[in-house]
Scaffold this motif. Structure first.
Motif, PDB file in Angstrom:
ATOM      1  N   ALA A 112       0.840  -1.203   0.000  1.00 32.36           N
ATOM      2  CA  ALA A 112       0.000   0.000   0.000  1.00 32.36           C
ATOM      3  C   ALA A 112       0.871   1.247   0.000  1.00 32.36           C
ATOM      4  N   ASN A 113       1.879   1.235   0.845  1.00 33.32           N
ATOM      5  CA  ASN A 113       2.786   2.378   0.979  1.00 33.32           C
ATOM      6  C   ASN A 113       3.497   2.694  -0.340  1.00 33.32           C
ATOM      7  N   GLN A 114       3.930   1.648  -1.026  1.00 34.36           N
ATOM      8  CA  GLN A 114       4.632   1.849  -2.302  1.00 34.36           C
ATOM      9  C   GLN A 114       3.684   2.417  -3.358  1.00 34.36           C
ATOM     10  N   MET A 115       2.467   1.897  -3.407  1.00 31.84           N
ATOM     11  CA  MET A 115       1.521   2.412  -4.413  1.00 31.84           C
ATOM     12  C   MET A 115       1.114   3.847  -4.076  1.00 31.84           C
ATOM     13  N   LEU A 116       0.984   4.152  -2.783  1.00 31.05           N
ATOM     14  CA  LEU A 116       0.672   5.529  -2.382  1.00 31.05           C
ATOM     15  C   LEU A 116       1.825   6.458  -2.753  1.00 31.05           C
ATOM     16  N   GLY A 117       3.033   5.963  -2.621  1.00 31.34           N
ATOM     17  CA  GLY A 117       4.202   6.735  -3.018  1.00 31.34           C
ATOM     18  C   GLY A 117       4.191   7.051  -4.510  1.00 31.34           C
ATOM     19  N   ALA A 118       3.625   6.132  -5.284  1.00 28.03           N
ATOM     20  CA  ALA A 118       3.529   6.339  -6.728  1.00 28.03           C
ATOM     21  C   ALA A 118       2.336   7.232  -7.087  1.00 28.03           C
ATOM     22  N   GLY A 119       1.514   7.572  -6.094  1.00 23.78           N
ATOM     23  CA  GLY A 119       0.417   8.507  -6.332  1.00 23.78           C
ATOM     24  C   GLY A 119      -0.941   7.877  -6.530  1.00 23.78           C
ATOM     25  N   PHE A 173      -7.236  -3.599   8.874  1.00 25.16           N
ATOM     26  CA  PHE A 173      -7.686  -2.231   8.582  1.00 25.16           C
ATOM     27  C   PHE A 173      -7.322  -1.272   9.715  1.00 25.16           C
ATOM     28  N   ASN A 174      -7.300  -1.776  10.937  1.00 23.10           N
ATOM     29  CA  ASN A 174      -6.881  -0.917  12.048  1.00 23.10           C
ATOM     30  C   ASN A 174      -5.451  -0.421  11.834  1.00 23.10           C
ATOM     31  N   LYS A 175      -4.575  -1.321  11.388  1.00 27.90           N
ATOM     32  CA  LYS A 175      -3.198  -0.913  11.106  1.00 27.90           C
ATOM     33  C   LYS A 175      -3.152   0.068   9.930  1.00 27.90           C
ATOM     34  N   PHE A 211      -2.368   5.448   7.527  1.00 31.46           N
ATOM     35  CA  PHE A 211      -2.777   6.258   6.371  1.00 31.46           C
ATOM     36  C   PHE A 211      -4.186   6.804   6.586  1.00 31.46           C
ATOM     37  N   ASP A 212      -4.609   7.728   5.730  1.00 33.63           N
ATOM     38  CA  ASP A 212      -5.962   8.284   5.763  1.00 33.63           C
ATOM     39  C   ASP A 212      -6.985   7.182   5.434  1.00 33.63           C
ATOM     40  N   SER A 241     -16.434  -0.485  11.025  1.00 31.97           N
ATOM     41  CA  SER A 241     -16.021  -0.044  12.363  1.00 31.97           C
ATOM     42  C   SER A 241     -14.660   0.637  12.359  1.00 31.97           C
ATOM     43  N   GLU A 242     -13.848   0.314  11.349  1.00 29.35           N
ATOM     44  CA  GLU A 242     -12.527   0.959  11.228  1.00 29.35           C
ATOM     45  C   GLU A 242     -12.597   2.206  10.341  1.00 29.35           C
ATOM     46  N   GLY A 243     -13.805   2.571   9.931  1.00 29.20           N
ATOM     47  CA  GLY A 243     -13.962   3.808   9.161  1.00 29.20           C
ATOM     48  C   GLY A 243     -13.956   3.627   7.653  1.00 29.20           C
ATOM     49  N   ILE A 244     -13.914   2.382   7.195  1.00 30.44           N
ATOM     50  CA  ILE A 244     -13.912   2.134   5.745  1.00 30.44           C
ATOM     51  C   ILE A 244     -15.327   2.391   5.204  1.00 30.44           C
ATOM     52  N   ARG A 245     -15.416   3.139   4.100  1.00 27.90           N
ATOM     53  CA  ARG A 245     -16.719   3.513   3.541  1.00 27.90           C
ATOM     54  C   ARG A 245     -16.815   3.213   2.052  1.00 27.90           C
ATOM     55  N   LYS A 246     -15.921   2.354   1.532  1.00 25.16           N
ATOM     56  CA  LYS A 246     -15.984   1.948   0.127  1.00 25.16           C
ATOM     57  C   LYS A 246     -15.860   0.429   0.056  1.00 25.16           C
ATOM     58  N   PHE A 247     -16.734  -0.187  -0.714  1.00 25.29           N
ATOM     59  CA  PHE A 247     -16.707  -1.640  -0.830  1.00 25.29           C
ATOM     60  C   PHE A 247     -16.960  -2.072  -2.267  1.00 25.29           C
ATOM     61  N   ASP A 248     -16.266  -3.100  -2.693  1.00 27.39           N
ATOM     62  CA  ASP A 248     -16.606  -3.794  -3.929  1.00 27.39           C
ATOM     63  C   ASP A 248     -17.724  -4.783  -3.632  1.00 27.39           C
ATOM     64  N   SER A 249     -18.589  -5.022  -4.603  1.00 23.24           N
ATOM     65  CA  SER A 249     -19.510  -6.153  -4.522  1.00 23.24           C
ATOM     66  C   SER A 249     -19.972  -6.488  -5.922  1.00 23.24           C
TER      67      SER A 249
END
Lengths: 299, 299
Positions: A162-169, A191-193, A198-199, A223-231
């Motif tokens: 995740a960190n590497q992809m975020l670094g790439a923008g 997700f807690n970690k 990260f945001d 509960s961890e604040g995630i508000r986007k889901f695939d389905s």
């Protein structure tokens, strides 16, 4: 009760249909997408620019994206496995692209014939190129909890990707439980970690209902604040042993639960049963999440 | 990850089989119960002392309880709809009895032909009598979240019924989502009020998976400290429209999730698929939760 908006990204035209016995032509898939847009799905993964030799069910991606080029009411994304796929997607007019590195060596080899480090480098290069060309980018981490070949995945590896992809923008990170092996405790933990580091707004979750835990996992992520889901409408995907027995989390099940819990999704629940029926007719096999069975019985 | 014990009460011989097209004789049900005991289920609802005219599938309760009188490794309970049923259960040697008042006027009328107040009085009288005669007592509150006839149920009514049964000396209160209409938010809300007012250890939850939310509801209840759940092998019960499309929460799905989350149930997961197969053969129709489909595919 929450009244927050939760974003549902519909993945049936890609993840739902790529492994079915019956292959749907691009016009049938465009018709499916048209119905999904009418049901107000805010996001749709419409195609994959993978080699039609590797995945025959995804042939015609160019035609699908061309057919959707004027769609503004819904965010249309496409999967690109490599730089060649990205170039084809961009040429077709795609506005949002997804890359799908897996968290393990073996899964990347099986999936896109590259090792872990090579896949991440390739994904980051695609993200950087797409950003320069003003495309929105989504970065999956496949098998983020468990790999069918290597077993449990270390959380630190997922965070590092995740960190590497975020670094790439990258604009969005989607943690995918590709084989439906996550449980509410492991979803909470990972997700807690992620949201500690990260945001939370950049994260999304992709669950499969193989072992019946998809909605419980959604609640853990909420509960961890995630508000986007695939389905995926009808719970398509995977290799079902029995009707509704495997596959992606069904959109009708997700949208109904979120609505019952007070969340706002914008999805027109009442239009979903007809889309499930369309898939059933096209695929000529039983499909549908529990909610669609309930609706069919209730009507 | 928690390593706490969670008690699973298996309800297939009663709630799972009372509405099936195929009626199983008492010997077939005793064989099912024998298999469930061998799989280490800590509790089993074995029979209902209801009139065989009203519920033909439950005929032979006396024979079943007599056949289980020496069972010590598992807590065998029976449902009693009224004082006559209690007397028959006691005479047969039952050690644990359940009463099932519903939270609404109409549901009680439809279920046991009594109004709400009358049902609660009758239930409390049975509880008091059973306590005097040294039986353990379980008090359900059926349609605790939503009633098929009267809609959403007020939480205060459920708490009042629980309070009255506790006043009569009941050992356990089970909140039942009889029609599978609860969602994780409403489960959190109701159980939160229950455990604020009473000891959390007296509560248990009974969920149906009609709209796919049963495991998510279990997680919501776990978060409120609930550690006892009803479930039913193969997800039997209700009026299934499609395989696995309705019915009780499947024991294999519940036991697997709890195990994955680190909870201890004592249940021998590996023995559950054969019990699902037994039900499938006996009922001559497809049955099984998602986990049993997964296990069948994996093996």
């Amino acid at each position: 009760m929450s009244s927050e908006f939760v974003y549902i990204n519909e993945v049936s035209p890609r993840d739902g249909l790529q492994n079915q016995k019956t292959i749907l032509g691009s016009q049938s898939r465009l018709e499916l997408i048209r119905q999904l847009i009418e049901a107000n799905l805010p996001g749709i993964e419409a195609a994959s620019f993978v080699s039609p030799k590797a995945v025959p069910a995804m042939a015609g991606a160019h035609e699908i994206i061309e057919g959707l080029v004027d769609t503004n009411e819904c965010e249309i994304s496409v999967l690109v496995p490599n730089m060649k796929g990205y170039e084809l997607a961009n040429a077709a007019g795609a506005k949002v692209i997804s890359v799908v590195p897996s968290a393990t060596e073996t899964m990347n080899q099986k999936n896109i014939n590259m090792g872990l480090r090579e896949t991440i480098e390739s994904s980051c290069k695609i993200i950087e190129t797409a950003k320069k060309e003003n495309l929105k980018t989504r970065g999956y981490v496949a098998v983020a909890w468990e790999c069918p070949f290597e077993g449990k995945v270390q959380e630190s590896i997922v965070l590092d990707i995740a960190n590497q992809m975020l670094g790439a923008g990258v604009d969005e990170i989607i943690l995918a439980d590709t084989i439906g092996a996550a449980n509410p405790s492991s979803v909470t933990s990972l997700f807690n970690k992620c949201v500690s580091e990260f945001d939370h707004q950049i994260f999304s979750a992709h669950f499969h209902d193989t072992r019946a835990m998809a909605l419980a996992n959604v609640c853990a992520a909420l509960s961890e604040g995630i508000r986007k889901f695939d389905s995926c409408i009808g719970g398509l995907g995977g290799c079902p042993f029995a009707p509704g027995a495997a596959g992606n989390l069904a959109t009708e099940d997700l949208a109904n639960m979120l609505s019952q819990m007070g969340y706002v999704t914008g999805v027109a629940l009442e239009k979903l049963p007809a889309i499930v029926s369309y898939c059933r007719e096209q695929l000529q096999e039983p499909v549908g999440g529990r909610m669609s069975a309930w609706l069919a019985k209730a009507n």
